[in-house]
Design an enzyme around this catalytic site. Structure first.
Site, mmCIF file in Angstrom:
data_model
loop_
_atom_site.group_PDB
_atom_site.id
_atom_site.type_symbol
_atom_site.label_atom_id
_atom_site.label_comp_id
_atom_site.label_asym_id
_atom_site.label_seq_id
_atom_site.Cartn_x
_atom_site.Cartn_y
_atom_site.Cartn_z
ATOM 1 N N HIS A 242 0.817 -1.221 0.000
ATOM 2 C CA HIS A 242 0.000 0.000 0.000
ATOM 3 C C HIS A 242 0.856 1.279 0.000
ATOM 4 C CE1 HIS A 242 -2.907 3.037 1.069
ATOM 5 N NE2 HIS A 242 -2.388 3.160 2.271
ATOM 6 N N HIS B 254 3.602 7.000 5.340
ATOM 7 C CA HIS B 254 2.405 7.686 5.826
ATOM 8 C C HIS B 254 1.581 6.918 6.859
ATOM 9 C CE1 HIS B 254 0.114 5.422 2.739
ATOM 10 N NE2 HIS B 254 -0.938 5.689 3.487
ATOM 11 N N ASP B 255 1.671 5.594 6.875
ATOM 12 C CA ASP B 255 0.910 4.830 7.872
ATOM 13 C C ASP B 255 1.767 4.289 9.019
ATOM 14 O OD1 ASP B 255 -1.755 5.059 6.983
ATOM 15 O OD2 ASP B 255 -1.457 3.516 5.454
ATOM 16 N N GLU C 265 0.551 5.819 12.495
ATOM 17 C CA GLU C 265 -0.820 5.396 12.809
ATOM 18 C C GLU C 265 -0.914 3.891 13.094
ATOM 19 O OE1 GLU C 265 -3.812 7.470 10.535
ATOM 20 O OE2 GLU C 265 -4.975 5.624 10.387
ATOM 21 N N ASP C 266 -0.174 3.094 12.374
ATOM 22 C CA ASP C 266 -0.390 1.642 12.420
ATOM 23 C C ASP C 266 0.778 0.801 12.949
ATOM 24 O OD1 ASP C 266 -2.942 1.952 11.416
ATOM 25 O OD2 ASP C 266 -2.301 1.791 9.338
ATOM 26 N N ASP D 50 -3.394 8.427 -1.354
ATOM 27 C CA ASP D 50 -3.863 7.396 -0.418
ATOM 28 C C ASP D 50 -5.313 7.031 -0.725
ATOM 29 O OD1 ASP D 50 -3.732 5.728 1.919
ATOM 30 O OD2 ASP D 50 -4.695 7.306 3.094
HETATM 31 MN MN LIG Z 1 -2.877 4.664 3.837
#
Ligand SMILES: [Mn+2]
Length: 179
Positions: A35, A61-62, A65-66, A122
């Site tokens: 991704h 970018h993630d 967050e993840d 995204d």
């Molecule tokens: Mn994403």
């Protein structure tokens, strides 16, 4: 040795390491790293983006967050601008899901140009993925709701990159969603 190519490899390696145990929600359980790589590739290949910090932020970018990645870690390794862009596209996970989604709509118009680019790519990646196959446990209604919500976010990103916006508009139109 700090060529853009070397920097991008350093960045993709970091992201791959951080996401190494994660899968996407598709039935085939695609490795998660596909991704962020795909988002960065949309920016360069379809959006004509050459800003190295935007491409790095797309790859990362993630991560905050993840994964266990912290903004300070990103800043130390990739600099203040990349860390800031990632922060701008990171949801506050302490908030309930509906609130996070509402805040994305609210915050989109106020993001930096660089963060807006990452957000556009995204969304484009995720909507194409939804057209490719339905995530495990999702109904057709939930997919349609996602398109509707995404269109609200994308409305706030208008005027950022015409090529990406045109492609998003096309996907929304196929779903009967007006941008
Ligand atoms: Mn994403």
């Amino acid at each position: 040795m700090n060529s853009d190519a070397a920097l991008l490899l350093e960045t993709v390696q970091f992201a791959a390491e951080k996401h190494r145990n994660q899968k996407r929600k598709d039935p085939e359980e695609t490795p998660y790293i596909n991704h962020p790589i795909g988002v960065a590739r949309i920016l360069s290949h379809e959006g004509g983006v050459t800003d190295i910090e935007v491409l790095q932020a797309a790859l990362l970018h993630d991560t905050v967050e993840d994964t266990d990645t912290t903004p300070a870690e990103l800043e130390a390794k990739f600099g203040v601008t990349v860390a800031r862009i990632v922060q701008e596209v990171t949801d506050d996970k302490s908030l309930p899901k509906q609130e996070r989604k509402r805040l994305q709509v609210e915050h989109a118009p106020h993001c930096s140009q660089q963060a807006k680019l990452v957000k556009l790519a995204d969304k484009l990646y995720n909507l194409r993925d939804l057209n490719r196959c339905t995530p495990v446990g999702w109904t057709a209604e939930r997919v349609q709701e996602y398109f509707l919500w995404a269109s609200e976010v994308v409305k706030g990103l208008k005027g950022t990159n015409s090529a990406l916006e045109k492609k998003l508009e096309e996907l929304f139109k196929e779903r009967g969603v007006q941008l």
